[in-house]
Motif scaffolding. Sequence first.
Motif, PDB file in Angstrom:
ATOM      1  N   VAL A 101       0.836  -1.204   0.000  1.00 41.61           N
ATOM      2  CA  VAL A 101       0.000   0.000   0.000  1.00 41.61           C
ATOM      3  C   VAL A 101       0.870   1.253   0.000  1.00 41.61           C
ATOM      4  O   VAL A 101       0.593   2.220  -0.727  1.00 41.61           O
ATOM      5  N   HIS A 159      -1.320   7.663   4.420  1.00 41.79           N
ATOM      6  CA  HIS A 159      -2.173   6.531   4.079  1.00 41.79           C
ATOM      7  C   HIS A 159      -1.772   5.283   4.857  1.00 41.79           C
ATOM      8  O   HIS A 159      -2.632   4.482   5.241  1.00 41.79           O
ATOM      9  N   VAL A 163      -4.445   3.271   7.128  1.00 49.19           N
ATOM     10  CA  VAL A 163      -4.717   1.851   6.896  1.00 49.19           C
ATOM     11  C   VAL A 163      -4.314   1.013   8.097  1.00 49.19           C
ATOM     12  O   VAL A 163      -4.992   0.040   8.456  1.00 49.19           O
ATOM     13  N   CYS A 179      -3.041  -5.456  -2.636  1.00 48.91           N
ATOM     14  CA  CYS A 179      -3.670  -4.823  -1.468  1.00 48.91           C
ATOM     15  C   CYS A 179      -4.240  -3.463  -1.875  1.00 48.91           C
ATOM     16  O   CYS A 179      -3.620  -2.416  -1.613  1.00 48.91           O
ATOM     17  N   PRO A 181      -6.142  -0.323  -1.438  1.00 48.60           N
ATOM     18  CA  PRO A 181      -6.578   0.399  -0.233  1.00 48.60           C
ATOM     19  C   PRO A 181      -8.104   0.519  -0.123  1.00 48.60           C
ATOM     20  O   PRO A 181      -8.650   0.421   0.975  1.00 48.60           O
ATOM     21  N   LEU A 184      -9.428  -2.690   1.148  1.00 44.07           N
ATOM     22  CA  LEU A 184      -9.101  -2.885   2.563  1.00 44.07           C
ATOM     23  C   LEU A 184     -10.123  -2.186   3.450  1.00 44.07           C
ATOM     24  O   LEU A 184     -10.514  -2.719   4.503  1.00 44.07           O
ATOM     25  N   ILE A 185     -10.565  -1.013   3.036  1.00 50.71           N
ATOM     26  CA  ILE A 185     -11.580  -0.292   3.805  1.00 50.71           C
ATOM     27  C   ILE A 185     -12.906  -1.053   3.774  1.00 50.71           C
ATOM     28  O   ILE A 185     -13.606  -1.160   4.789  1.00 50.71           O
ATOM     29  N   THR A 192     -15.476   2.526   9.693  1.00 55.14           N
ATOM     30  CA  THR A 192     -14.570   3.121   8.710  1.00 55.14           C
ATOM     31  C   THR A 192     -14.979   4.536   8.288  1.00 55.14           C
ATOM     32  O   THR A 192     -14.406   5.077   7.342  1.00 55.14           O
ATOM     33  N   THR A 195     -12.114   6.857   8.696  1.00 55.68           N
ATOM     34  CA  THR A 195     -11.074   6.477   7.734  1.00 55.68           C
ATOM     35  C   THR A 195     -11.419   6.970   6.341  1.00 55.68           C
ATOM     36  O   THR A 195     -10.567   7.525   5.628  1.00 55.68           O
TER      37      THR A 195
END
Length: 312
Positions: A101, A159, A163, A179, A181, A184-185, A192, A195
């Motif tokens: 990432v 970031h 993460v 991966c 991002p 991933l969220i 989240t 985030t």
Amino acid sequence: METENFTCVSKFILLGLSDDPGLQPPLFAIFLFMYVVSVLGNLFIILAVNFNNRLHSPMYFFLANLSLADIGFTSTTVPKILHDIHTHLKFISYVGCLIQVSFFYLFGCMDSLLLSAMAYDRFVAICHPLHYSVIMNPRLCRLLLLAAVLSSLLLCLLHLLVVSLLSFCTEVEIPSFFCDPAQLINIACSDTHTTIISMYFIGAVFGGVPVSWILWSYTQIIASILRVPSAGGKYKAFSTCSSHLSVVCLFYAAGIGVYISSVVSPSHKSGAVGSVFYTIVTPMLNPFIYSLRNRDIKTAVLGLLSKSSYFK
């Protein structure tokens, strides 16, 4: 589920593009071909700029660094893809995911900022040609490159921090070949909202500023070109920035396309295919765009190829 955190996760499962065993050999061949073409194409651009005195100018200085960033951007994902297809083990460790990432944002941001620096270079060349050598001096070029690197590192760290604060459950599957991002969220177990807001804010600053600068530069460039009286003069002025404009459109159109496809289509396959275009195809096409649309680059690359064949 809410009591679990990221310490429970030691690895992620990358779903990739397809689970069909029959498709793995052709996928491996396609990814390997695109990676080799991308690395060699960008490497030829770097060598051509460094070994040809005619290309020792600000525009090609930024182009060589853009090619270097493209090699890093592609190398962030493709070697891992090839390894996963070859070994049939589609896993990545938590630490490895964070590293991927980080480099994804580092080289992606560098691409964007270098494109904006190149837009400024074209603005000065077309709108202020008499002062070009004074404004675009080597010191300013190095400062713009340093600013791009430091800004990219800052974005990478921000970031990475965002993460790393996400919480995941065990046996987490990422519906992509790397991966991503955004993915991933989506798979995080924790809340989240903060985030997402943070990432949108960071993206607006680090993405919006370069895009705004490029749009402003080309607004000034178009206005200046329209004031040229002859059609031949307009064509000559526009041809000096056509390669850069093509790369800019390809880079941002691919990114927007990936975002729209992820919103419109619920299937992770369509998003994964879009990510392939953004992370692999775009860096692969950039050298061809500059080689085909720029006579100086084409001549330098052909000269480099002829020299290499001569020594053989």
